[in-house]
Design an enzyme around this catalytic site. Structure first.
Site, PDB file in Angstrom:
ATOM      1  N   ASP A 196       0.784  -1.232   0.048  1.00 43.10           N
ATOM      2  CA  ASP A 196      -0.098   0.075   0.103  1.00 43.10           C
ATOM      3  C   ASP A 196       0.986   1.229  -0.135  1.00 43.10           C
ATOM      4  O   ASP A 196       1.337   1.515   1.112  1.00 43.10           O
ATOM      5  CB  ASP A 196      -0.884  -0.187   1.161  1.00 43.10           C
ATOM      6  N   HIS A 203       0.498   7.981   3.677  1.00 41.97           N
ATOM      7  CA  HIS A 203       1.115   7.377   4.847  1.00 41.97           C
ATOM      8  C   HIS A 203       2.636   7.676   4.936  1.00 41.97           C
ATOM      9  O   HIS A 203       3.136   7.305   5.774  1.00 41.97           O
ATOM     10  CB  HIS A 203       0.640   6.119   4.862  1.00 41.97           C
ATOM     11  N   ILE A 244      -0.629   9.872   8.200  1.00 38.37           N
ATOM     12  CA  ILE A 244      -1.384   8.942   9.265  1.00 38.37           C
ATOM     13  C   ILE A 244      -1.001   7.423   9.005  1.00 38.37           C
ATOM     14  O   ILE A 244      -0.560   7.020   7.854  1.00 38.37           O
ATOM     15  CB  ILE A 244      -2.886   9.093   9.107  1.00 38.37           C
ATOM     16  N   GLY A 251      -5.035   2.509   7.750  1.00 41.50           N
ATOM     17  CA  GLY A 251      -6.331   2.139   8.503  1.00 41.50           C
ATOM     18  C   GLY A 251      -6.131   0.472   8.629  1.00 41.50           C
ATOM     19  O   GLY A 251      -6.245  -0.052   9.651  1.00 41.50           O
TER      20      GLY A 251
END
Length: 286
Positions: free
Chosen positions: A189, A194, A209, A212
């Site tokens: 990913d 991120h 961040i 998830g």
């Protein structure tokens, strides 16, 4: 608008064929925190060279593990700027323990698009089978596309998991390493949200961040280690809704209840007044 519900709902994407190795499984487990106690036999089960046990949430990365480009949000009837998109929910149900080495085929269908007014929620289901047709797992997920609602569609269901009004049966803390998101990127990913501070700022966040799905898998592992004695093969399903952001370097508080044969889980960030990280978290066993 970047969504055509009439074209998208029911659309089936081309089948994907992929394979994975024990090394891929080990890398995934390391990226979600395995090995923190490097002499603990339970931890080493995730990292065995020949036949590591496989956490069911590996299903969320197996097909795209070796991707090196940022993902695109493009399906029949859907073409959305990646910066507008956040993960809404994720669930995985396995037919049995995922093998440490395998080949598989995935069929993806767009099952629903919900109109939330200021945003759209796109729901998809992935059914993954071995090449002989034996079902391995099903994954159901939703993405939240900001600014793409208002097209007159239905708002969709609002199913909430009610936590018991009693003390939890177990609790555990989950430490997020400062480099956790950079490690998890190695699982395929490469969304710059991120890793790239400028991209994160443009998307409205002060810093990159955590994925998830990294939070999702870290919580699944923590619950497995806390209440299932580290036995990932005992898990049937794991579902969660992404309720807030998590930043690398934070610590999560995880509270667990056994209720009606299911584990119900609360995940919050104590340093931010117990802001929710995941909600509606449910783990079931085989």
């Amino acid at each position: 608008m970047s969504i055509d519900p009439d074209l998208a709902i029911g659309a089936e994407l081309p089948a994907e064929e992929f394979s994975w190795t024990a090394n891929d499984v080990q890398t995934f487990h390391l990226a979600i925190g395995a090995g923190g106690s490097p002499t603990d036999p339970r931890e080493l089960r995730y990292l065995d060279d020949a036949k590591p046990q496989v956490l069911p949430t590996f299903a969320t990365v197996a097909a795209t593990f070796h991707e090196v480009e940022a993902p695109r949000v493009q399906f029949p009837g859907v073409d959305i700027d990646l910066a507008k998109v956040v993960h809404g929910s994720q669930g995985v149900t396995v037919s049995g323990p995922i093998p440490a080495v395998g080949q598989a085929r995935t069929i993806t269908r767009i099952t629903d698009i919900w109109d939330k007014g200021s945003a759209a929620v796109i729901v998809q289901e992935k059914i993954t089978t071995s090449l002989d047709g034996t079902e391995l797992w099903r994954a159901r997920s939703s993405i939240f596309a900001r600014g793409e609602g208002g097209f007159g569609g239905q708002r969709g269901p609002s199913n909430k998991t009610v936590l018991p009004e009693r003390a939890p049966d177990a609790e555990t803390a989950i430490a997020i390493l400062p480099q956790q998101a950079l490690m998890y990127r190695m699982c395929g990913d490469r969304n710059p949200l991120h890793s790239d501070p400028e991209f994160a700022s443009a998307a409205g966040f002060p810093n990159p961040i955590l994925h998830g799905l990294c939070t999702y898998s870290m919580v699944c592992k923590a619950v497995t280690d806390t209440v299932l004695d580290g036995d990932a093969d005992a898990i049937c399903s794991f579902d969660a809704r992404f309720a807030g952001v998590v930043y690398p370097g934070e610590t999560l508080a995880c509270r667990i209840w056994l209720e009606g044969g299911r584990y119900l889980i609360s995940v919050t960030v104590p340093a931010r007044e117990n802001a929710p990280a995941l909600a509606d978290v449910v783990l079931t066993t085989l």
